[in-house]
Design a protein around this motif. Structure first.
Motif, PDB file in Angstrom:
ATOM      1  N   THR A 118       0.867  -1.181   0.000  1.00  0.00           N
ATOM      2  CA  THR A 118       0.000   0.000   0.000  1.00  0.00           C
ATOM      3  C   THR A 118       0.900   1.226   0.000  1.00  0.00           C
ATOM      4  N   GLY A 119       0.331   2.387  -0.238  1.00  0.00           N
ATOM      5  CA  GLY A 119       1.156   3.593  -0.253  1.00  0.00           C
ATOM      6  C   GLY A 119       0.446   4.697  -0.999  1.00  0.00           C
ATOM      7  N   SER A 120       0.105   4.429  -2.233  1.00  0.00           N
ATOM      8  CA  SER A 120      -0.693   5.370  -3.004  1.00  0.00           C
ATOM      9  C   SER A 120      -2.127   5.146  -2.539  1.00  0.00           C
ATOM     10  N   VAL A 121      -2.700   6.094  -1.806  1.00  0.00           N
ATOM     11  CA  VAL A 121      -3.968   5.803  -1.137  1.00  0.00           C
ATOM     12  C   VAL A 121      -5.049   5.447  -2.151  1.00  0.00           C
ATOM     13  N   GLY A 122      -5.925   4.542  -1.765  1.00  0.00           N
ATOM     14  CA  GLY A 122      -7.010   4.078  -2.624  1.00  0.00           C
ATOM     15  C   GLY A 122      -6.700   2.771  -3.328  1.00  0.00           C
ATOM     16  N   ILE A 154      -8.784   0.851   5.708  1.00  0.00           N
ATOM     17  CA  ILE A 154      -8.783   2.020   4.824  1.00  0.00           C
ATOM     18  C   ILE A 154      -8.947   3.303   5.621  1.00  0.00           C
ATOM     19  N   GLY A 155      -8.139   4.316   5.310  1.00  0.00           N
ATOM     20  CA  GLY A 155      -8.356   5.624   5.911  1.00  0.00           C
ATOM     21  C   GLY A 155      -9.629   6.235   5.349  1.00  0.00           C
ATOM     22  N   ASP A 156     -10.344   7.011   6.167  1.00  0.00           N
ATOM     23  CA  ASP A 156     -11.621   7.545   5.654  1.00  0.00           C
ATOM     24  C   ASP A 156     -11.410   8.494   4.481  1.00  0.00           C
ATOM     25  N   ALA A 157     -10.314   9.248   4.486  1.00  0.00           N
ATOM     26  CA  ALA A 157     -10.085  10.154   3.357  1.00  0.00           C
ATOM     27  C   ALA A 157      -9.676   9.400   2.097  1.00  0.00           C
TER      28      ALA A 157
HETATM   29  C1  LIG Z   1      -2.560   8.948  -3.993  1.00  0.00           C
HETATM   30  C2  LIG Z   1      -2.057   9.634  -2.765  1.00  0.00           C
HETATM   31  N1  LIG Z   1      -2.282  10.933  -2.599  1.00  0.00           N
HETATM   32  C3  LIG Z   1      -1.843  11.549  -1.472  1.00  0.00           C
HETATM   33  C4  LIG Z   1      -1.158  10.862  -0.524  1.00  0.00           C
HETATM   34  C5  LIG Z   1      -0.653  11.597   0.720  1.00  0.00           C
HETATM   35  N2  LIG Z   1      -1.472  11.200   1.874  1.00  0.00           N
HETATM   36  C6  LIG Z   1      -1.089  10.205   2.677  1.00  0.00           C
HETATM   37  S1  LIG Z   1      -2.153   9.945   3.907  1.00  0.00           S
HETATM   38  C7  LIG Z   1      -3.168  11.197   3.413  1.00  0.00           C
HETATM   39  C8  LIG Z   1      -4.393  11.520   4.184  1.00  0.00           C
HETATM   40  C9  LIG Z   1      -5.149  10.295   4.424  1.00  0.00           C
HETATM   41  O1  LIG Z   1      -6.191  10.511   5.323  1.00  0.00           O
HETATM   42  P1  LIG Z   1      -6.980   9.257   5.842  1.00  0.00           P
HETATM   43  O2  LIG Z   1      -7.117   8.279   4.726  1.00  0.00           O
HETATM   44  O3  LIG Z   1      -8.221   9.721   6.480  1.00  0.00           O
HETATM   45  O4  LIG Z   1      -5.995   8.601   6.860  1.00  0.00           O
HETATM   46  P2  LIG Z   1      -5.751   8.887   8.405  1.00  0.00           P
HETATM   47  O5  LIG Z   1      -4.349   9.295   8.529  1.00  0.00           O
HETATM   48  O6  LIG Z   1      -6.711   9.933   8.837  1.00  0.00           O
HETATM   49  O7  LIG Z   1      -6.019   7.600   9.052  1.00  0.00           O
HETATM   50  C10 LIG Z   1      -2.659  11.792   2.275  1.00  0.00           C
HETATM   51  C11 LIG Z   1      -3.284  12.922   1.571  1.00  0.00           C
HETATM   52  C12 LIG Z   1      -0.932   9.498  -0.740  1.00  0.00           C
HETATM   53  N3  LIG Z   1      -0.260   8.724   0.106  1.00  0.00           N
HETATM   54  N4  LIG Z   1      -1.417   8.901  -1.858  1.00  0.00           N
END
Ligand SMILES: Cc1ncc(C[n+]2csc(CCOP(=O)(O)OP(=O)(O)O)c2C)c(N)n1
Ligand SMILES: [Mg+2]
Length: 785
Positions: A118-122, A154-157
């Motif tokens: 994992t790394g690139s969120v989503g 999964i992170g909410d964002a």
């Molecule tokens: C595609 C992508 N864009 C941006 C980032 C940078 N980034 C890492 S974590 C994050 C915020 C994530 O928020 P959330 O998923 O709610 O996780 P939390 O830390 O709140 O658990 C961002 C913007 C990334 N890792 N991947």
């Protein structure tokens, strides 16, 4: 699970929280003076998932289950693996160090067993869904594997990433009862507290896609308060409170907390909490279900009970739970101070000497860890398919034919191969027929979990859907294409069955799926993808469909071998060789090609190309030599001195080209001969293999301070120090390096602007790819010498 077990889990999660926090702390504070670049790490994001992950690994998961971990919670994952005894202690102070624990979970680089990078969120979030699609396919074709649950944390964002919803919406992912997503619903992203209450919208989106949704909103303290008289009003107030206001409570205590909590509250709420002391108020109003072990385990069990569709758990959590940075809107990359770490250590009953210790094996927590280690251990899996892929198929081309058409025919022929055929699986984002997969689909059928009645008769395309089908059709989502290819390419591990996955996509839209392409190859997946049609050669299709930078993408992507053949037999050899590599059984004749372990990207075209020049080269070089050179990346299609003996003493150039432009290059060579210039024509079948061979020898020279040799692949196709013209239906940059590689001046021709509609001739004219321009370029290269 009784209270005693819950207490043991609670003790374990406290230790997990400590270790995860200290792993990040050590990375930033224990290692020697750095180079000015911050180390980083995410203590708050990690803390947020400590309860959900402790519940999973120490109570819920089975050995066959597979989990994707939110990238910035990797310290929690490693802390858990350490407590389970699956990670050596020496790694704990080495987060983000070379050879140490990776910043984000990595299948290929981490020392402990990571299921999904994992790394690139989503992307990591969606990966288990596609792993489950793959499992459904494997079970239907090769017999049921031991049951697995595919879990994503999964992170909410992360839910803001479009690829999440593309994955959820695709019919290919429906009905997967073995999938559970756990959303770490802390209402914070990187920059901010996320405004508004989004749960209703998200719930609606999941439910519309047929998912089962569970909310774990409140912990037991609040649940009890809600049960008291007037509790409903309290609940309504907390439910309705804006995220920003709620999050602000975490940083407050005493009367200030009470005041903020009541700000905007309806009549009567103040009275309801009048008997709650200042000290108890914080723990009460911030008591969320995502930190309640029993509530989470109950939610996981509810998901298990729903077996006909995927589940998602919204676990309400606190970002920074249990740490002084809890709920702070700026806590995403905040680090505890050393004093705060000291306090946390002391609160754990640990000292500097014992801080990294595992749980006492004689204690109930230690005993549980030992049991869970056993329960979660898995047998190793076999990567190689172990079947013999032929060197070539029976596909013959005796009239002009395009590489896209040959690609389709080779797959049909391989589908008939008694050894190879059953392991092939194709997929496409609604472009299967327009990329020539129809023949394969007619032969093997389309995959569906249950047989579907076909409502229309079409003799050209029999779209028969059944569990035996070997084509997985996707909606138009290139992200989904590459996510699925990545998971099909890891089926040997995640589903105990190696496969030979093949995807097709219009070449320009490789870029749409590029991050998912990278995700798959970073994860070590093996697959074939055909980008077709490509370049400006799809001429009338116009500028919006023309791909120019994809050749560079293919060349530069690690873990991908980029090939761009022009002729039928060369494509056949290259494709069979790719499958041979993927199957883990490449035969010795291809040792010219170094070990490759990853994906293959074929850049193809719909332009029919006369095959006679290739047959002439075959007659000149012989089958075996030609094949070896084609696989190595380049061969001399026309040797000027053999073709034009009278030009033995004439000025010599070499014209190097890939793919659909070769007819123009051959015509240019003939024109040059008329003008008294000897022009070799080199067909570059794999720019990537050629470049790698060149780089290998150069780097060898750099590392050992010796004179680099010219690699064999270059030597056999190119003439040393003879000026070069490169011709490519792609950005001119991709081939431009060939000049330095052969030690001569070079004029690179290619497509460096956005295109437009027209005939092939029109567009080649526009971009200087017609024979006349190539001739002029050759004369320029000679004069630059
Ligand atoms: C595609 C992508 N864009 C941006 C980032 C940078 N980034 C890492 S974590 C994050 C915020 C994530 O928020 P959330 O998923 O709610 O996780 P939390 O830390 O709140 O658990 C961002 C913007 C990334 N890792 N991947
Ligand atoms: Mg968040």
């Amino acid at each position: 699970m009784d209270q005693r077990d819950l207490d043991v889990l609670d003790e374990i999660q406290r230790r997990v929280l400590w270790l995860a926090t200290r792993i990040v702390d050590a990375a930033n504070h224990d290692r020697g003076a750095g180079d000015g670049v911050k180390v980083g790490g995410h203590q708050a994001s990690s803390a947020s998932l400590v309860t959900a992950m402790t519940a999973l690994w120490f109570a819920h998961l089975n050995a066959e289950d597979r989990v994707a971990v939110k990238p910035h919670a990797s310290p929690v994952f490693h802390a858990i693996q350490y407590l389970l005894g699956n990670l050596d202690r020496s790694y704990l102070p080495r987060l983000r160090a070379r050879g140490g624990l990776q910043s984000y979970p990595s299948r290929t680089k981490d020392p402990d067993e990571v299921d999904f990078s994992t790394g690139s969120v989503g992307l990591g979030a969606a990966a288990p869904l596609f792993a489950a699609v793959t499992r459904r396919y494997v079970d239907a074709h090769f017999g049921a594997r031991p049951h697995s649950r595919f879990v994503a944390l999964i992170g909410d964002a992360e839910l803001d990433e479009g690829n999440i919803w593309e994955a959820v919406a695709d019919p290919a992912t429906t009905g997967l009862g073995n999938v559970m997503w756990v959303v770490d619903f802390n209402r914070q992203s990187l920059d901010r507290v996320v405004p508004g209450v989004r749960i209703d919208q998200w719930r609606g989106q999941f439910e519309a896609a047929g998912w089962h949704v569970v909310e774990v909103k409140y912990g037991r303290r609040l649940a009890e308060a809600y049960d008291r008289p007037g509790g409903a009003a309290l609940r309504n107030w907390i439910d309705a409170m804006p995220n920003e206001q709620y999050q602000s409570l975490f940083g407050l205590t005493g009367p200030a907390l009470r005041k903020q909590f009541l700000d905007g509250a309806p009549e009567g709420i103040a009275a309801l909490i009048a008997d709650v002391s200042d000290a108890d108020l914080g723990p009460l109003v911030t008591d969320l279900g995502g930190h309640d072990l029993a509530a989470l385990l109950d939610a996981y069990a509810q998901c298990d009970a729903v077996t006909d569709r995927p589940s998602v758990v919204f676990a309400y959590t606190v970002k920074g739970w249990g740490l002084p940075i809890a709920g702070n809107p700026r806590n995403h990359s905040a680090l505890l101070t050393s004093e705060q770490v000291d306090a946390l250590r002391a609160a754990q009953g640990l000292t500097r000497d014992t801080e990294w210790d595992r749980l006492d094996p004689a204690s109930p927590a230690g005993i549980r860890a030992g049991q869970r280690r056993e329960a979660l251990s898995r047998a190793p899996r076999e990567r190689a398919l172990g079947v013999t892929v032929p060197q070539a198929t029976n596909v013959r081309a005796n009239k002009p034919i395009s590489t896209q058409e040959v690609f389709g025919r080779v797959l049909v022929d391989l589908a008939r191969d008694p050894q190879v055929g059953r392991y092939l699986v194709t997929t496409a984002p609604d472009v299967a027929t327009s990329t020539n997969l129809a023949g394969f689909i007619n032969k093997t059928g389309v995959f569906a979990p249950t047989a579907q009645r076909s409502w229309s008769e079409d003799r050209m395309l029999r779209w028969t859907e059944s569990p035996e089908g070997q084509h997985i059709e996707l909606g138009i989502s290139e992200m989904n294409l590459f996510l699925l290819l990545g998971q099909l390419g890891l089926a040997w591990d995640l589903s105990g069955q190696p496969l030979l996955p093949v995807g097709t996509v219009y070449d320009p839209f490789v870029l749409r799926g590029l991050d998912a392409f990278l995700y798959g190859t970073y994860s070590g997946a093996r697959f074939v993808v055909a980008g077709t049609p490509s370049g400006v050669t799809l001429a009338p299709e116009g500028g919006a469909h023309q791909s120019t930078i994809t050749a560079s993408v293919g060349l530069e992507l690690p873990g991908v071998t980029f090939v761009e053949p022009a002729y039928a037999a060369s494509l056949d050899w290259l494709l069979c060789d790719a499958f041979g590599h993927m199957a883990g059984t490449v035969r010795p004749t291809t040792t010219a090609v170094p070990a490759e372990d990853g994906a293959y990207y074929f850049r193809l075209s719909t332009r029919p190309v006369d095959q006679a020049p290739f047959e002439a080269a075959r007659a000149r070089l012989g089958d075996a030599v030609l094949r070896r050179q084609v696989l190595a990346g380049a061969y001399r299609l026309v040797d000027a001195h053999q073709a034009y003996p009278h030009l033995a003493d004439a000025p010599t150039v070499q014209l190097a080209a890939s793919g659909a432009v070769l007819p123009e290059v051959l015509a240019a060579a003939a024109e040059l001969a008329d003008e008294g210039v000897a022009a070799h024509v080199v067909d570059v079948t794999s720019l990537d293999r050629l470049y790698r061979a060149w780089q290998r020898t150069l780097r060898q020279g750099v590392r050992t301070a010796t004179v680099p040799s010219v690699p064999g692949a270059l030597r056999s196709a190119f003439a040393d120090r003879v000026p070069v013209v490169t011709v490519h239906d792609a950005a001119s940059h991709a081939m431009a390096w060939l000049g330095s590689a052969v030690g001569a001046s070079a004029v690179p021709l290619g497509v460096d602007e956005f295109g437009q509609s027209g005939s092939v001739h029109d567009l080649y004219d526009l971009h200087d790819l017609l024979p006349g321009s190539i001739v002029n370029a050759a004369l320029a290269a000679l004069s630059l010498r």
